[in-house]
Enzyme design. Structure first.
Site, PDB file in Angstrom:
ATOM      1  N   ARG A 114       0.820  -1.231   0.000  1.00  0.00           N
ATOM      2  CA  ARG A 114       0.000   0.000   0.000  1.00  0.00           C
ATOM      3  C   ARG A 114       0.851   1.279   0.000  1.00  0.00           C
ATOM      4  O   ARG A 114       0.445   2.308   0.520  1.00  0.00           O
ATOM      5  CB  ARG A 114      -0.935   0.032   1.217  1.00  0.00           C
ATOM      6  CG  ARG A 114      -2.015  -1.018   1.216  1.00  0.00           C
ATOM      7  CD  ARG A 114      -2.975  -0.851   0.043  1.00  0.00           C
ATOM      8  NE  ARG A 114      -4.170  -1.652   0.210  1.00  0.00           N
ATOM      9  CZ  ARG A 114      -4.292  -2.936  -0.147  1.00  0.00           C
ATOM     10  NH1 ARG A 114      -3.284  -3.558  -0.727  1.00  0.00           N
ATOM     11  NH2 ARG A 114      -5.416  -3.598   0.052  1.00  0.00           N
ATOM     12  N   SER A 124     -10.832  -0.719   2.899  1.00  0.00           N
ATOM     13  CA  SER A 124     -10.084  -0.872   4.152  1.00  0.00           C
ATOM     14  C   SER A 124      -9.694   0.500   4.680  1.00  0.00           C
ATOM     15  O   SER A 124      -9.021   1.257   3.972  1.00  0.00           O
ATOM     16  CB  SER A 124      -8.796  -1.651   3.917  1.00  0.00           C
ATOM     17  OG  SER A 124      -9.073  -2.907   3.376  1.00  0.00           O
ATOM     18  N   GLU A 181      -5.096   3.704   6.274  1.00  0.00           N
ATOM     19  CA  GLU A 181      -4.743   3.545   4.860  1.00  0.00           C
ATOM     20  C   GLU A 181      -5.332   4.688   4.043  1.00  0.00           C
ATOM     21  O   GLU A 181      -4.794   5.130   3.040  1.00  0.00           O
ATOM     22  CB  GLU A 181      -5.302   2.209   4.349  1.00  0.00           C
ATOM     23  CG  GLU A 181      -4.725   1.806   3.021  1.00  0.00           C
ATOM     24  CD  GLU A 181      -5.650   0.965   2.200  1.00  0.00           C
ATOM     25  OE1 GLU A 181      -6.080   1.433   1.125  1.00  0.00           O
ATOM     26  OE2 GLU A 181      -5.952  -0.157   2.635  1.00  0.00           O
TER      27      GLU A 181
HETATM   28  N1  EPU Z   1     -10.798 -10.803   9.783  1.00  0.00           N
HETATM   29  C1  EPU Z   1     -11.575 -10.911  10.904  1.00  0.00           C
HETATM   30  N2  EPU Z   1     -12.636 -10.073  11.057  1.00  0.00           N
HETATM   31  C2  EPU Z   1     -12.965  -9.159  10.122  1.00  0.00           C
HETATM   32  C3  EPU Z   1     -12.175  -9.041   8.960  1.00  0.00           C
HETATM   33  C4  EPU Z   1     -11.085  -9.869   8.799  1.00  0.00           C
HETATM   34  O1  EPU Z   1     -11.308 -11.720  11.774  1.00  0.00           O
HETATM   35  O2  EPU Z   1     -13.958  -8.448  10.340  1.00  0.00           O
HETATM   36  C5  EPU Z   1      -9.621 -11.701   9.605  1.00  0.00           C
HETATM   37  C6  EPU Z   1      -9.971 -13.087   9.141  1.00  0.00           C
HETATM   38  O3  EPU Z   1      -9.155 -13.969   9.867  1.00  0.00           O
HETATM   39  C7  EPU Z   1      -9.530 -13.158   7.712  1.00  0.00           C
HETATM   40  C8  EPU Z   1      -8.384 -12.165   7.690  1.00  0.00           C
HETATM   41  O4  EPU Z   1      -8.740 -11.178   8.664  1.00  0.00           O
HETATM   42  O5  EPU Z   1      -9.113 -14.412   7.372  1.00  0.00           O
HETATM   43  C9  EPU Z   1      -8.192 -11.486   6.371  1.00  0.00           C
HETATM   44  O6  EPU Z   1      -9.416 -10.895   5.967  1.00  0.00           O
HETATM   45  P1  EPU Z   1      -9.699 -10.539   4.441  1.00  0.00           P
HETATM   46  O7  EPU Z   1      -9.390 -11.698   3.567  1.00  0.00           O
HETATM   47  O8  EPU Z   1     -11.051  -9.940   4.345  1.00  0.00           O
HETATM   48  O9  EPU Z   1      -8.591  -9.467   4.096  1.00  0.00           O
HETATM   49  P2  EPU Z   1      -8.035  -8.211   4.881  1.00  0.00           P
HETATM   50  O10 EPU Z   1      -6.637  -8.484   5.287  1.00  0.00           O
HETATM   51  O11 EPU Z   1      -8.985  -7.799   5.947  1.00  0.00           O
HETATM   52  C10 EPU Z   1      -6.987  -7.150   2.747  1.00  0.00           C
HETATM   53  C11 EPU Z   1      -7.015  -5.845   2.016  1.00  0.00           C
HETATM   54  C12 EPU Z   1      -8.302  -5.677   1.225  1.00  0.00           C
HETATM   55  C13 EPU Z   1      -8.382  -6.824   0.230  1.00  0.00           C
HETATM   56  C14 EPU Z   1      -8.339  -8.154   0.993  1.00  0.00           C
HETATM   57  C15 EPU Z   1      -8.259  -9.335   0.070  1.00  0.00           C
HETATM   58  C16 EPU Z   1      -5.654  -4.360   3.365  1.00  0.00           C
HETATM   59  C17 EPU Z   1      -5.629  -3.173   4.266  1.00  0.00           C
HETATM   60  N3  EPU Z   1      -6.857  -4.750   2.955  1.00  0.00           N
HETATM   61  O12 EPU Z   1      -8.039  -7.118   3.713  1.00  0.00           O
HETATM   62  O13 EPU Z   1      -8.204  -4.473   0.485  1.00  0.00           O
HETATM   63  O14 EPU Z   1      -9.571  -6.753  -0.533  1.00  0.00           O
HETATM   64  O15 EPU Z   1      -7.134  -8.205   1.806  1.00  0.00           O
HETATM   65  O16 EPU Z   1      -7.006  -9.395  -0.528  1.00  0.00           O
HETATM   66  O17 EPU Z   1      -4.600  -4.892   3.043  1.00  0.00           O
HETATM   67  C18 EPU Z   1      -8.759  -2.172   0.443  1.00  0.00           C
HETATM   68  O18 EPU Z   1      -7.548  -1.939   0.442  1.00  0.00           O
HETATM   69  O19 EPU Z   1      -9.610  -1.241   0.427  1.00  0.00           O
HETATM   70  C19 EPU Z   1      -9.217  -3.557   0.519  1.00  0.00           C
HETATM   71  C20 EPU Z   1     -10.507  -3.854   0.597  1.00  0.00           C
END
Ligand code: EPU
Length: 337
Positions: free
Chosen positions: A162, A237, A333
């Site tokens: 990012r 995010s 972010e």
């Molecule tokens: N999780 C929770 N609770 C929640 C959300 C997430 O426990 O409410 C945990 C779960 O264990 C899950 C893990 O977090 O397995 C990862 O969650 P998710 O796959 O939804 O991904 P993220 O790390 O929360 C990142 C990006 C997203 C992107 C997704 C998929 C960042 C800041 N965000 O989210 O990007 O879509 O991975 O690759 O890196 C964005 O930047 O606007 C965005 C949506």
């Protein structure tokens, strides 16, 4: 070139915050962009793309220049690969769809990300195992002081999670005009490593997915978790996933045995901020007309007419709470103005 005065930015930011710009102009050509930059009536300049990664907390006392440069073209092609150039004002997802229609692979995992093409290198957008840096060749950008156009190659953009040079040393110095990506036209490299994609493909009984299948899977996952900004104001995010010392993570694991993590290096791990926020009790919490999304705790939402400061104060409360509970500082972010 029409400059509008006292212009509401509500439909120009995906949070749907209703603040006013002192002046607003939407530029469709580089000549208009240069003219707008030379305009001295409104004082400072404020560059606006798709407005999908920003939180506006006050009226903008400047000339807001909306980058509306359009166009996309194949710049060169060999047997297996194709270089495609898209101008900054193109909607990112429409560009992804156009690539899929031409069977150009490489950005299908980045389907449905809101915002414009010009913003993609600035924060090195990423999702479901792919980041823009993986297929980025170069971008053309206008120096706001000299008016010169410079081509930045991938190696010059200092991409990381990012992050890029456009958010760091060159912040506010250049305006991205177009982005060139190297995509596959044959033998696509299908990336389904990200757990949720393979689960979705299995659910649909798809064994040998095409790039369109991957895109459809990503769209289904995003639609199930992330609010559509056209319906509920949000900026994706709100926080970055923090990178912490492995020793710190191991200590936390003693109390929080389920805390997920992704390895980053021998000594560091990344922890999902969404998990931390959920376990701090914020998931689905609603305050007046704003809150934390109930399906993805990393997303702050405006249910209608919230102010930018309401959302900023909630973000600060979340940061303090995460620091107090886990000793982890989570960074925003989203750009706050
Ligand atoms: N999780 C929770 N609770 C929640 C959300 C997430 O426990 O409410 C945990 C779960 O264990 C899950 C893990 O977090 O397995 C990862 O969650 P998710 O796959 O939804 O991904 P993220 O790390 O929360 C990142 C990006 C997203 C992107 C997704 C998929 C960042 C800041 N965000 O989210 O990007 O879509 O991975 O690759 O890196 C964005 O930047 O606007 C965005 C949506």
């Amino acid at each position: 070139m029409l400059i509008e005065k006292n212009f509401s930015l509500k439909t120009h930011n995906t949070f749907g915050i209703d603040v006013k710009a002192k002046g607003f102009v939407s530029v469709k050509t580089i000549a208009d962009l240069k003219n707008a930059l030379n305009n001295s009536t409104y004082g400072n300049k404020f560059i606006l793309g798709g407005g999908s990664n920003m939180l506006l907390t006050k009226n903008v006392d400047a000339l807001v220049i909306h980058i509306n440069l359009k166009g996309k073209e194949v710049v060169n092609q060999n047997e297996n690969e194709v270089c495609v150039k898209a101008f900054a004002g193109e909607n990112w997802h429409e560009f992804v769809v156009w690539c899929l229609e031409h069977d150009f692979g490489g950005i299908e995992n980045l389907s449905l990300i809101p915002g414009s093409v010009g913003a993609t290198p600035i924060q090195n957008i990423g999702a479901y195992g792919v980041e823009i840096k993986d297929i980025f060749v170069s971008c053309d950008a206008l120096n706001v002081i000299t008016g010169d156009i410079k081509t930045f190659l991938n190696s010059e953009c200092q991409f990381s999670y990012r992050e890029s040079i456009f958010k760091q040393n060159l912040k506010d110095s250049y305006i991205i005009l177009s982005v060139t990506l190297k995509l596959t036209s044959k033998n696509h490299d299908i990336k389904t490593n990200y757990g949720a994609i393979s689960t979705e493909l299995n659910r649909l009984n798809i064994e040998n997915p095409t790039i369109k299948d991957v895109s459809n899977a990503v769209i289904a996952i995003r639609e199930s978790k992330l609010p559509n900004p056209k319906e509920i104001g949000n900026s994706g995010s709100f926080f970055k996933n923090p990178i912490i010392k492995k020793s710190h993570y191991l200590k936390l694991l003693e109390n929080f045995t389920e805390m997920p993590h992704y390895p980053v290096s021998e000594f560091e791990v990344k922890v999902p901020a969404g998990w931390l926020i959920e376990h701090a009790g914020f998931k689905g919490k609603t305050f007046k007309n704003y809150g934390v999304h109930n399906k993805q705790a990393l997303v702050l939402v405006n249910y209608g007419n919230a102010s930018g400061n309401d959302i900023l104060n909630l973000a600060k409360l979340i940061q303090h709470t995460i620091d107090r509970l886990f000793g982890i500082k989570i960074e925003m972010e989203v750009n706050v103005f």
